[in-house]
Structures are given as C-alpha cells and as structure tokens.
Design an enzyme around this catalytic site. Structure first.
Site, short mmCIF file in Angstrom:
data_model
loop_
_atom_site.label_atom_id
_atom_site.label_comp_id
_atom_site.label_asym_id
_atom_site.label_seq_id
_atom_site.Cartn_x
_atom_site.Cartn_y
_atom_site.Cartn_z
N HIS B 54 36.02 23.77 30.32
CA HIS B 54 35.36 23.62 29.02
C HIS B 54 35.84 24.65 28.01
O HIS B 54 35.18 24.90 27.01
CB HIS B 54 33.84 23.74 29.17
CG HIS B 54 33.26 22.85 30.22
ND1 HIS B 54 33.38 21.49 30.17
CD2 HIS B 54 32.58 23.12 31.36
CE1 HIS B 54 32.79 20.95 31.24
NE2 HIS B 54 32.30 21.93 31.98
N HIS B 216 31.64 16.33 31.53
CA HIS B 216 32.37 16.17 32.79
C HIS B 216 32.74 14.71 33.00
O HIS B 216 32.95 14.27 34.12
CB HIS B 216 31.52 16.63 33.97
CG HIS B 216 30.87 17.95 33.78
ND1 HIS B 216 29.64 18.09 33.20
CD2 HIS B 216 31.31 19.20 34.07
CE1 HIS B 216 29.34 19.38 33.16
NE2 HIS B 216 30.32 20.07 33.67
#
Lengths: 328, 328
Positions: B54, B216
């Site tokens: 991320h 995700h």
C-alpha cells in the site's frame, strides 16, 4: 482508463490542478500552469513544457525554487509556440527566461520559434536542451539523445540558482552543466496505453521486457526474457556508467514509469545502490518515485547526475511545488 | 514485476528505503521504519503498520509531524505483534504510544496482542481503529468497515497533535474524531497482481469496473460496464455523502490505487470537486496522488474528512516524511 473522453483529458487534468493547487495559476484554455506570484521582479524565470502524459513533469514542478511556468501539450505531443510565448510574457520579471527543452523534434522546433517570438517582444531568452538518455541515438521523435529523467535535475537545480537571483547566463550555465553531468537509462515491463488509442501502443508480452525504452514507448536497445530487479539494475546502471564515468558523488533518481508499485521501486533502488557501491561510485542523494512517467507504462529508469558541491547545495535548497517540496 | 523473488520483496524495499532516506532508521531484519530521533522525550509517539503493498502507506509517513514508526508485514498480510512491541519500545518517550490500526481482522488481533504486551513492559498504549470505507460492511479479511484512505488523515492530523506535545488521551481523541469524520469509496479499473501469485488476483475484463473495491482487491458493491470519470465521481462521492453528510468544509483525498496515471487522477479530482460543488459541500484542502495503494491495481478512491478549524490547523501543520512534506 479514468477519463471522460480522449479529447478532454488534458483540460480535465488542468481543471483538477486548479482545484487542488490554489497556490498555482492555471489557465485551462491556454494550457498553462504558472506561479501565482509571477512575474517575480529581478529573478530569472524557468519555463518548460512538453507533451502531457509524463506527470508530475512539468506542471507538478511549478513553484518557488523550480519552474515559473509549464506549458502542457496534448498527450505525447509538443505544446505550441503560442503557449510558450504567452507563458514567457507572464513570468518575465525583467531578468529573462530560461526555456528547459527535452530533446524531441517537435519540442525543439516549437521552443525555438517561441524564443524568437518572445525576443521580438523584448523578453531575453536562453534555452537548455536536455538529452540524457544513453539508450539510443536517434529514435522515433528524436534526432540525437532523448531527454528524460535529467529534466528533473535541471529544473530543480537551475530553479534554485534562479531563486537565489543568479543572472540569466549563470542560470543557463548551471542548467547546461547539470544536463552535461547527467545520464539515464529506462526499462519497460509493460506497454503504455494512450487515451486516444485505448489499447497498448506497442506489443510487449508479460514474460519479456524492453531495455532502453523511451518515455513515449519508443523502442529501446533490445527485448529480453523477463529479468530480476538485480539484473535490470546491473544493465541500467552499467549503461549509464559506460557513458558518464563520474569521479565524484552522484545524485540518483530511481524513477517509476507510472504503473510500477513504489514497493518495487524501492527494492530496485536498493539494487541500484548495490551496483554503484560495487563500481566505487559514492551516492550523495537519492530520490525514489514516479516523477517522469509514461502514463500507465510499467517499468523504471535510473538517472545519475554527477554533482559538485555547488550543484549539491542548489539541489538541497528549498523547493515548494506539488511534486517536490522541502525546506532547510 | 520489478522484483528479485516474491520472498524478498519486502526486505528489498526496506533496504531501498534505508538507502534513500538516511533521515530514517530502517531495521530490515525486524521490518521496522523508525524516526531516527526516536524516542522523543515527552512526546506521544504514533505507531502504525500493516501488510505491505500500500506504499507510501505506512513507512512513507514516518517522520516529524506524522508517524514515529511503521511495521511492515508481508504483502497484504498483517505484521506480527513482536514487531509492534519492539517498535513501541523504540519510540516511547514516556508520554505513551498511539497505535493506528486499519480495520482488518489480522491487524486488529495483532495490534491488540501487542498493546497488551507493550503495557506489560510499562508502555502506555492507546489504539484507534480506522474504518472509513462505506462500500461494504464485512468483507474478505474484515468484520465491519474496511480501513482505507482515512488512515492518511488520521496519521497526519493526530501526528501533528503529538508533535505539539498533546497528551496521549488528547492525541487519541483527535485520531478518533478524524476517523469518525471521514468516509471513503474506491473503484478498480484493473485487478491487482501480487508478487506471490504473479497473475491478477481477480478477474476484471478491460471493459468493466468494480465499484466499492477494497485495497486488497476485496469485492465491492457491483460490476458495471466501464464508466466515465464524471460518472465514477458521481457514484463515489455520492456514496460517501450518503453516509457522511458534512455540515462544514471537507478535506479531500483523491487517491490513486497504483497504476492510474496522475494525469487521469487530476481529471478525476476535477469531477470530485464538481460533485461536491453541486451538493453544496465546501472544500478546504485537496490532495491528489498515489498514497494508499494496492500494488499495480488501476483505479482510485475518494476520501472526505469533515474538518473543523482545529483539525484544519493540525492538517496544515508542518510535516516531514518521504511522502508528505510541507512547512508553514
């Protein structure tokens, strides 16, 4: 693609910049992004521009300590002389304007014409040509070497000299020194898709890469089966060092082409540092991120700039732009 | 992918961060990134972390005015309690530690265990749970709402409070206020590929998008044929405003998922501003870029945070991290 229509991509982005950056003056119609406090009396103004699709280059580098203005062309297409002349008039504070021009045929011709027109209007103009890409000489869109990652070093370092009230000939000399001291090499892991075409502009299978790619998907030196980050760093840094041969510390730009995750870019940065260490090259500063991009192309480039104490001091000087920002 | 092996991706990236950011202390073995001046006596320390993939979240937000430390897990996998306990001990300057935890089951359990262990070691710990994603309740990896873009607002604003020597209960209260005042909604235009899998983790045809995607690749609300930037902004901002209903100005994060060009993100930002204007919502500040990403996923998210004068003052306070940096 996250767009409305291919025809409105650039204007839409400029409207977004206007909304997000009230500290900049954005002229959507004429496709100019200008320091809001321009013209700054007595300071040389740096002006750049080029085809869109390489963001944050150039509009993201407008602000105190870097560019006074940027002209945006269509995607992968030079802006026109009228934009440059208009921008030069907007930013000239009496000390003259330095055009920072990446070496692509359209850009070179248009900035040349704009320089003549601006000078007729009484603006003193100097130009610096950025041509740092060692991968190929002569390519699609280019006679000679392409201008890529070194543009960031030229704009930051010469911009700092201008901010310190250096005169036009000195700012131009600094810019030329930075370009002469910089070399780049890029790699594509997946092709770029332009809004106008809507599909990849070249064919690159997922298990291959292209060494020496340009920032418009121009062909490089060769195709190879996919390589590791370690192997790519060996080739890319090796190609740069074959040409640059630094005898002092370097600035390092580990640049993402757009779609390569920052996680992977940092890992690649570690491999770039390893090669430099093995070759006995000292690193002064390192910047890792997506700065000179090619829309959604996956891949990376390495730019090294041999920096003497004065260039390093100017690199470290404060800068306040959307994409590069620091104080001291 | 620009990697050596799937097994070394996170360690390679941490080595790269160490090389590029001498102002940070990077413990590659224990996967910690820590402010070099930690512990800072008398100041509350913010500690966060989560699965890698991320970036720049979280390690790119370590530095004065934001996080004291970040713990990196494997890609899309929570870090372990031992990392958090070690980090808490490294950054506690006697004023206590605030854990910033994104609401995913693994992260919540591991931070909870770490809080107990750290407290046994004499470290005062408070926790704030970030759960801003309005798209779905309960999802792959999550009970309740997912934590996404608001994490940036929580870390920046509570980090500024800590930098001003606010006590632990006050810093925690600010963090909870920011989370309670923030909502997000994300969209995927192309799927994410993890290093371990090496191919897209879900199937998304090029002419479709997924509304309400997680960071995700968790499923969202629905698949639709490809939409324009304008239409996506209507849906995303609409979904946020259905839930947030701000009665004052908002902070806006226009966030890229990783592979969407900055040119397109700025254009999307213009559409986000248009919807907010149509809905009578005033914009205080806007940040556009790739901040809370999902490796090479294409797409974007919008996060709004209703900011009173105090939150806005803390947002504007100086910050000096790899990914967010400004002074006043």
């Amino acid at each position: 693609m996250l767009i409305n229509t291919p025809e409105t991509v650039v204007a839409d982005a400029l409207r977004g910049m206007a909304g997000a950056h009230p500290e900049l003056a954005v002229d959507v119609e004429n496709r100019l992004v200008v320091r809001r406090d321009a013209p700054v009396a007595g300071k040389v103004a740096l002006l750049s521009g080029g085809g869109s699709g390489h963001e944050p280059l150039h509009a993201g580098f407008v602000g105190p300590g870097m560019l006074a203005a940027a002209c945006a062309g269509e995607v992968f297409t030079s802006p026109v002389p009228d934009q440059m002349v208009r921008a030069a008039a907007a930013v000239d504070g009496g000390a003259g304007v330095l055009f920072v021009v990446k070496n692509y045929t359209g850009d070179v011709l248009n900035f040349e014409m704009a320089a003549e027109l601006a000078e007729e209007d009484g603006v003193r103009v100097e130009q610096v040509l950025v041509n740092d890409d060692v991968a190929v000489t002569d390519s699609l869109f280019t006679a000679g070497r392409r201008g890529t990652g070194a543009t960031l070093f030229v704009e930051k370092i010469a911009g700092a000299a201008a901010e310190e009230d250096a005169p036009l000939d000195r700012v131009a000399a600094v810019a030329r020194q930075v370009n002469a001291s910089s070399r780049s090499f890029g790699v594509a892991l997946a092709a770029v898709t332009t809004p106008a075409k809507g599909s990849p502009t070249f064919d690159l299978p997922p298990d291959e890469l292209e060494l020496g790619i340009g920032i418009h998907g121009e062909p490089g030196r060769e195709r190879r089966p996919m390589m590791t980050s370690r192997e790519i760093a060996d080739v890319a840094v090796g190609a740069v060092l074959d040409d640059l041969r630094p005898d002092g510390p370097v600035l390092v730009l580990v640049n993402g082409m757009g779609a390569t995750p920052l996680l992977e870019l940092y890992g690649f940065g570690a491999e770039v540092h390893r090669v430099l260490s093995e070759r006995g090259v000292a690193v002064a500063r390192t910047l890792v991120g997506n700065y000179v991009t090619s829309l959604d192309m996956a891949g990376c480039s390495v730019t090294l700039c041999q920096a003497d104490e004065e260039l390093l001091r100017l690199w470290d000087a404060p800068v306040e732009t959307p994409a590069l920002r620091w104080g001291r």
